[in-house]
Design a protein around this motif. Structure first.
Motif, mmCIF file in Angstrom:
data_model
loop_
_atom_site.group_PDB
_atom_site.id
_atom_site.type_symbol
_atom_site.label_atom_id
_atom_site.label_comp_id
_atom_site.label_asym_id
_atom_site.label_seq_id
_atom_site.Cartn_x
_atom_site.Cartn_y
_atom_site.Cartn_z
ATOM 1 N N ALA A 292 54.378 71.695 -70.727
ATOM 2 C CA ALA A 292 55.279 72.168 -71.785
ATOM 3 C C ALA A 292 55.834 71.020 -72.619
ATOM 4 N N GLU A 293 56.146 69.894 -71.976
ATOM 5 C CA GLU A 293 56.755 68.789 -72.703
ATOM 6 C C GLU A 293 55.765 68.103 -73.651
ATOM 7 N N ARG A 294 54.435 68.383 -73.479
ATOM 8 C CA ARG A 294 53.438 67.745 -74.345
ATOM 9 C C ARG A 294 52.967 68.662 -75.468
ATOM 10 N N ARG A 295 53.265 69.947 -75.391
ATOM 11 C CA ARG A 295 52.708 70.883 -76.378
ATOM 12 C C ARG A 295 53.195 70.609 -77.790
ATOM 13 N N THR B 193 50.324 62.966 -80.856
ATOM 14 C CA THR B 193 49.601 62.087 -79.936
ATOM 15 C C THR B 193 49.366 62.724 -78.573
ATOM 16 N N GLY B 194 49.608 64.024 -78.483
ATOM 17 C CA GLY B 194 49.431 64.717 -77.207
ATOM 18 C C GLY B 194 47.996 65.128 -76.984
ATOM 19 N N ALA B 195 47.819 66.198 -76.207
ATOM 20 C CA ALA B 195 46.485 66.694 -75.871
ATOM 21 C C ALA B 195 45.833 67.337 -77.100
#
Length: 494
Positions: A384-387, A433-435
């Motif tokens: 959740a913190e990367r979405r 810069t996430g997934a």
């Protein structure tokens, strides 16, 4: 001097109107079945980015998509109202062409019916596409040119110029018909229609309409030409092989017999000598398409213009009872096949096999909500913190359009894609810069993304073997460079 050939026929509004009404009712009743076609999802998205041009098309069809969905709702039914109206207008114009060629009321309504019931016409009338609008524009251009050739009234050049300009604002294929008709008039006449200042006025009208579109294409290095060359390079050989056979089946074999008869009549009938340029345009267009490897259906709107010339000779030939019975059976079979393969009449689960073999576009209207749901399920696997800094990237505009339309109900973010005009609408911010969730294979096999693994394969739930069935859904840990750096390498023209 051009001879003014007068026609005493009036338009058979009652009979033609009945054909148009049946077409309107059938298309409207079925327009909400299945779902959006992948191209329609793209048109809806493009309509939200109104511009003078797009990578693969001029602005008219996306603009009509925007207009129709704004008024009637962003649903297949709401989008296709404009397609239905264009289809109805086309068969009315074909009736006018029949009238222009001297056809009586029977010839007029039969011409409309034959044009409306061709498998290809049925399929593109059901959904919004550039070809749906092109059929109407080509029909109008053919009608106005015939009126010019028959009457010699140069003022028709203004209407012709306007239609050509509008045609260029929809699809540049209109230039094929312009070229074919020009060769026909120069070769077979009546050349007197060229000796008038009204011709210059018509050219001026066309240039005014098309100017902003050409300016946009020039400013963007004419991406439409790149798309066209890619289609020719990829599919040119197959298109050439299929060209002649497809001319005979797109309007059913019975319809083919009618337009071929019309082509022959325009060459041989002394009373239609003034319209010989229309007959000459067809082989010219065919030669051009064979040389460049164009798609076989590009010439179909011209076949509609040939139908009215062939109806009366065919009706005369059918006065024999046995012939009438045989052709009636063939026509009924052909029409049934056209309706079943061109319209969403069957359950989606029944499309595998012969239906998709005849018309793969049926399958492209099924499974988009399921694709989006499957993407959403994979999206939840991102912490959740990367979405907030993660991105959905798709391999084609159909996938992107589906996620853009259906994604909000799953709280998915706006998708990105390098395909066609989605690339023009920009990369994600460099702060993302996430997934990266990739739908489809591109670009997971490149060096642009790192830590990629296929998480799921798309399944539409009914085993329908369309283009997106089995599409991999991949999660990647990150990009190997900022999005602004890798974006130029992600562009796809076809």
């Amino acid at each position: 001097m051009t001879h003014k050939v007068m026609t005493t026929q009036t338009l058979a509004w009652r009979q033609v109107g009945l054909v148009a009404a049946v077409q309107l009712v059938v298309l409207t009743a079925l327009s909400g079945r299945y779902g959006f076609h992948r191209d329609e999802l793209y048109f809806v998205a493009a309509g939200k980015h109104l511009d003078w041009g797009y990578t693969d098309q001029p602005p008219i069809t996306p603009s009509l998509a925007r207009l129709s969905t704004s008024i009637f709702g962003e649903t297949p039914f709401g989008l296709r109202i404009v397609a239905t109206l264009a289809a109805v207008a086309t068969i009315i114009v074909i009736a006018y062409v029949a009238r222009e060629l001297g056809g009586n009321s029977t010839v007029q309504w039969v011409s409309s019916a034959v044009a409306a019931l061709g498998p290809f016409v049925v399929a593109v009338s059901h959904m919004l596409s550039t070809t749906t609008i092109d059929m109407l524009i080509w029909s109008l251009l053919g009608l106005f040119v015939l009126r010019l050739l028959r009457t010699g009234d140069g003022r028709w050049w203004v209407a012709i110029g306007a239609v050509i300009g509008i045609g260029m604002a929809n699809k540049w294929l209109i230039l094929l018909l312009v070229f074919g008709l020009t060769v026909g008039v120069l070769t077979f006449g009546p050349r007197a229609v060229l000796r008038t200042w009204w011709l210059a006025a018509g050219v001026g009208v066309a240039l005014v309409i098309v100017a902003p579109i050409m300016v946009w294409q020039a400013a963007n290095e004419f991406p439409m030409l790149t798309v066209a060359s890619g289609i020719s390079e990829d599919d040119g050989g197959e298109n050439r092989i299929l060209f002649v056979p497809m001319q005979l089946v797109y309007l059913t074999p019975v319809g083919a017999a009618v337009w071929i008869t019309g082509l022959v009549r325009l060459w041989r009938d002394p009373s239609l000598r003034w319209a010989r340029a229309l007959a000459a345009s067809y082989p010219v267009v065919c030669v051009v398409l064979l040389v460049v490897g164009g798609k076989p259906y590009y010439s179909i709107p011209l076949l509609l213009l040939l139908i009215p010339a062939g109806v009366q000779p065919v009706l005369n030939w059918l006065r024999n009872g046995l012939r009438r019975s045989v052709v009636g059976v063939l026509a009924a079979t052909s029409v049934t096949l056209a309706l079943l393969t061109g319209l969403p009449a069957l359950p989606p689960s029944s499309l595998n096999g012969p239906v998709l073999a005849i018309n793969k576009e049926q399958g492209e209207q099924v499974g988009w909500p399921e694709l989006t749901s499957n993407v959403a399920r994979v999206w939840t696997q991102i912490p959740a913190e990367r979405r907030a800094t993660s991105v959905i990237f798709t391999s084609n505009y159909g996938q992107a359009g589906a996620i853009e339309h259906f994604g909000p109900r799953h709280t998915l973010p706006q998708p990105h894609s390098g395909h066609m005009s989605y690339w023009d609408w920009g990369p994600p911010s460099d702060s993302m810069t996430g997934a990266v969730l990739v739908v489809g294979g591109q670009p997971t096999q490149s060096s642009l993304l790192a830590g990629c693994r296929v998480v799921e394969e798309n399944d539409n739930g009914i085993g329908l073997q369309n283009e997106e069935q089995g599409t991999p859904i991949t999660l990647c840990d990150r990009t190997t460079a900022p999005w602004s750096v890798i974006w130029p390498q992600l562009r796809r023209f076809y």
